[in-house]
Design a protein around this motif. Structure first.
Motif, PDB file in Angstrom:
ATOM      1  N   TYR A 215      28.002  -1.146 -25.830  1.00 19.30           N
ATOM      2  CA  TYR A 215      27.717  -2.524 -25.384  1.00 19.30           C
ATOM      3  C   TYR A 215      26.109  -2.970 -25.382  1.00 19.30           C
ATOM      4  O   TYR A 215      25.824  -3.985 -25.076  1.00 19.30           O
ATOM      5  CB  TYR A 215      28.315  -2.623 -24.242  1.00 19.30           C
ATOM      6  N   LEU A 218      24.252  -6.628 -26.095  1.00 13.57           N
ATOM      7  CA  LEU A 218      25.326  -7.714 -25.959  1.00 13.57           C
ATOM      8  C   LEU A 218      25.520  -8.540 -24.707  1.00 13.57           C
ATOM      9  O   LEU A 218      26.455  -9.409 -24.794  1.00 13.57           O
ATOM     10  CB  LEU A 218      26.800  -6.995 -26.213  1.00 13.57           C
ATOM     11  N   LEU A 220      26.128  -7.838 -21.769  1.00 11.58           N
ATOM     12  CA  LEU A 220      27.153  -7.370 -21.224  1.00 11.58           C
ATOM     13  C   LEU A 220      27.690  -7.857 -20.010  1.00 11.58           C
ATOM     14  O   LEU A 220      28.637  -8.405 -19.222  1.00 11.58           O
ATOM     15  CB  LEU A 220      27.591  -5.892 -21.179  1.00 11.58           C
ATOM     16  N   ARG A 256      30.030  -9.644 -29.346  1.00 10.75           N
ATOM     17  CA  ARG A 256      30.503  -9.870 -28.007  1.00 10.75           C
ATOM     18  C   ARG A 256      31.970 -10.388 -27.816  1.00 10.75           C
ATOM     19  O   ARG A 256      32.590  -9.815 -26.906  1.00 10.75           O
ATOM     20  CB  ARG A 256      29.805 -11.051 -27.559  1.00 10.75           C
TER      21      ARG A 256
END
Length: 323
Positions: A215, A218, A220, A256
């Protein structure tokens, strides 16, 4: 060579076995995917070969000085007493399995005498990916192992290995990393991570740096914050769900969007662990529906905006059923 953080108990166990002179010839390094078992196996192999070549490095851990001949040879894929089996990559695509020809290719190492020390080592990363024929070919060697030869079999699911392979190896289990070690691994990978992104990656990784790093880049933490807002505040007017669906449906947001498909069901599962009684049952029901929807979204080419809106609805429902 990747820095090894965590798994200190496993390192001490195998180093002690090696130093005792009674090292078993085959070890299964078993544990969840992405927690560093493959890196550990390679670091252990390097350290054992370096110590065997002499003089012993000394000290705890698996580190080998950068200027050590063993390290230079392994990193250049030129050490005559070391081999590694992993699915091959061709034209940017990694094969699904380790082939029987790859295992048969070990014959030179197996049939020749050690060159730089009394020890030879083979790392199989991962043993779960061995073709049936490859597994049988490896089994023959494990049944009659050459002297001073060590096999390190990395396995995410030992139950998938041939029972006869398991019976000829000792199993050493690896656990997910704790939060502090996760932070150290992630910081070593990217020192620019913000505290918010670090927290989000640690939660998403659940003890697996490999999973967390999927991840990276991105943002997150923004997705996690949106999920948390939905779960705590609900979304009576659908404003948050619509905004999230619009943002993640963009073509440029595909990575995403795919992260959201994974994190939304996982977020609900984590919330369920804190509940009991009817609230737990409701959370599990939403988790099952979210998991099913997310699992088929890409395969069935479902409309991203619609998928995000519906998944966000399952998360928002948690606000109405808080225990």
């Amino acid at each position: 060579m990747t820095l090894i953080l965590g798994h200190d108990v496993q390192a001490r166990t195998l180093m002690a076995a090696a130093q005792s002179g009674r090292m078993h010839h085959g070890w299964i390094l078993a544990g969840p995917r992405g927690i560093g078992k493959g890196s550990f196996a390679r670091a252990l192999a390097m350290r054992l070969l370096a110590d065997a070549a002499g003089p012993p490095i000394g000290g705890e851990g698996l580190s080998v000085p950068e200027n050590h001949q063993t390290r230079r040879l392994i990193e250049a894929s030129a050490h005559p007493d070391y081999a590694e089996l992993a699915p091959l990559e061709k034209d940017g695509v990694t094969a699904r399995n380790i082939s029987v020809d790859q295992v048969r290719g070990l014959s030179r190492l197996i049939q020749s005498a050690p060159s730089l020390s009394p020890r030879r080592i083979v790392v199989v990363d991962g043993a779960d990916d061995l073709e049936r024929g490859a597994a049988n070919a490896l089994l023959k060697t494990l049944e009659e192992p050459p002297a001073d030869m060590l096999f390190l079999l990395v396995s995410h699911a030992p139950g998938r290995l041939l029972p006869t392979i398991r019976s000829r190896c000792r199993t050493l289990r690896f656990d997910p990393l704790d939060a502090a070690t996760m932070r150290a691994v992630l910081k070593a990978s990217d020192e620019t991570l913000s505290p918010q992104e670090m927290d989000a990656l640690v939660r998403a990784g659940e003890g697996s740096p490999g999973q967390a790093l999927r991840y990276a880049g991105l943002n997150l933490s923004e997705i996690e914050q949106a999920l948390n807002n939905l779960a705590t505040q609900g979304d009576p007017g659908n404003r948050q769900r619509l905004a999230l669906a619009k943002a993640l449906a963009l073509k440029s947001a595909k990575p995403r969007y795919e992260a959201f498909l994974e994190r939304a069901p996982a977020f609900i599962a984590q919330a369920a662990r804190t509940r009991q009684g009817p609230a737990l049952g409701t959370a599990l029901d939403h988790w099952e529906k979210a998991r099913h929807l997310a699992g088929g979204a890409v395969i069935l080419s479902l409309d991203p905006a619609g998928v995000v809106f519906e998944l966000a609805g399952h998360v928002a429902a948690l606000a109405q059923e808080r225990a």
